[in-house]
Design an enzyme around this catalytic site. Structure first.
Site, PDB file in Angstrom:
ATOM      1  CG  HIS A 124      -1.589  -3.615  -7.558  1.00  0.00           C
ATOM      2  ND1 HIS A 124      -1.729  -2.412  -7.571  1.00  0.00           N
ATOM      3  CD2 HIS A 124      -2.564  -4.203  -6.386  1.00  0.00           C
ATOM      4  CE1 HIS A 124      -3.052  -2.021  -6.793  1.00  0.00           C
ATOM      5  NE2 HIS A 124      -3.424  -3.010  -5.921  1.00  0.00           N
ATOM      6  CB  CYS A 132       5.800 -22.162 -15.304  1.00  0.00           C
ATOM      7  SG  CYS A 132       4.873 -23.635 -15.868  1.00  0.00           S
ATOM      8  CB  CYS A 152       7.329 -23.464 -18.742  1.00  0.00           C
ATOM      9  SG  CYS A 152       8.412 -23.986 -17.370  1.00  0.00           S
ATOM     10  CB  SER A 194      -5.973   9.209  -6.629  1.00  0.00           C
ATOM     11  OG  SER A 194      -6.276   7.887  -6.688  1.00  0.00           O
ATOM     12  CG  ASN A 216      -1.633  12.805  -6.326  1.00  0.00           C
ATOM     13  OD1 ASN A 216      -0.866  12.135  -7.177  1.00  0.00           O
ATOM     14  ND2 ASN A 216      -2.854  12.931  -6.545  1.00  0.00           N
ATOM     15  CG  ASP A 233       6.054  17.796 -12.700  1.00  0.00           C
ATOM     16  OD1 ASP A 233       5.565  17.036 -13.297  1.00  0.00           O
ATOM     17  OD2 ASP A 233       7.167  18.038 -12.640  1.00  0.00           O
TER      18      ASP A 233
END
Length: 246
Positions: A124, A132, A152, A194, A216, A233
């Site tokens: 992602h 720019c 820019c 998940s 997880n 955890d």
């Protein structure tokens, strides 16, 4: 946590030489970055303001109102003071020891890079880079933050973070690199995901190696296919591994 699980994880890591890590939002919680969709996360905070998170994080928002988009990511997305935690550091250490082919992450926080990982596929995108929208001049996070940039320096147009917004396609080169990693892995370790949001589930389906490990907080749709599942955890689990090796 169960000591047999920790020992099994240690054995899997010690006997693997082509580990691939797949990380989600849970990895960065210990760095002070809440899961986007959790209580207190970005989605929760934006929703309290009466805004649609999907719109504010979309390419449509950028096209419709550049100034609003700039202000939004300056106020909500930039995370200048967050540091890698022990999970990021452990992943980077195993790569440096040539035990790992690298990491595939759904996160945009850039903390794997900050921890010293080099072979990273950021599905992602990342908040460690900006560019720019007109001339594509690139800016590092440090330069961007130090100079408080919004426009820019080369052409005066808007600078945006190098992340995938709603309405945009994933970078196909990144996707193919990630799939290639998984197809060559002997062990796939899923951390803090998940595995319900695509393309995460699709990537795990491509793994044909020996050991699928899932660490997880909550159950995932792939738990029944894994060699080892730890619902605990994550920071505590990795601390146990690191301390036992020191």
């Amino acid at each position: 946590m169960k000591k047999p699980d920790i020992q099994q994880l240690k054995d899997i890591v010690n006997n693997s030489n082509q580990i691939v890590f797949f990380t989600g939002a849970g990895v960065s919680v210990a760095s002070g970055i809440p899961d986007f969709r959790s209580m207190g996360g970005l989605y929760d905070e934006i929703s309290k303001d009466g805004q649609s998170p999907e719109y504010l994080l979309s390419i449509d928002h950028l096209h419709d109102n550049k100034e609003s988009f700039i202000n939004f990511y300056h106020e909500r997305l930039l995370i200048a003071d967050k540091k890698p935690n022990i999970v990021h550091q452990w992943i980077a250490q195993l790569e440096n020891q040539q035990k790992s082919l690298g990491v595939i992450t759904q996160n945009i926080d850039g903390l794997h890079e900050d921890a010293g990982s080099h072979n990273i596929d950021e599905l992602h995108g990342t908040l460690n880079r900006f560019y720019c929208i007109n001339c594509y001049e690139e800016y590092s996070k440090s330069y961007f933050m130090t100079h408080h940039l919004k426009y820019c320096e080369k052409c005066g147009n808007v600078i945006r973070p190098d992340i995938v917004l709603y309405g945009e396609m994933l970078n196909q080169k990144t996707v193919f690199k990630a799939l290639d990693k998984i197809q060559h892995a002997d062990t796939l370790i899923v951390l803090g995901s998940s595995l319900v949001v695509q393309p995460a589930a699709g990537f795990v389906s491509e793994f044909k190696g020996d050991n699928l490990v899932i660490i997880n907080r909550d159950a995932t749709p792939y738990d029944h296919t894994a060699s080892l599942v730890i619902h605990d955890d994550m920071t505590s689990v990795i601390e146990e591994i690191v301390n036992s090796n020191s």
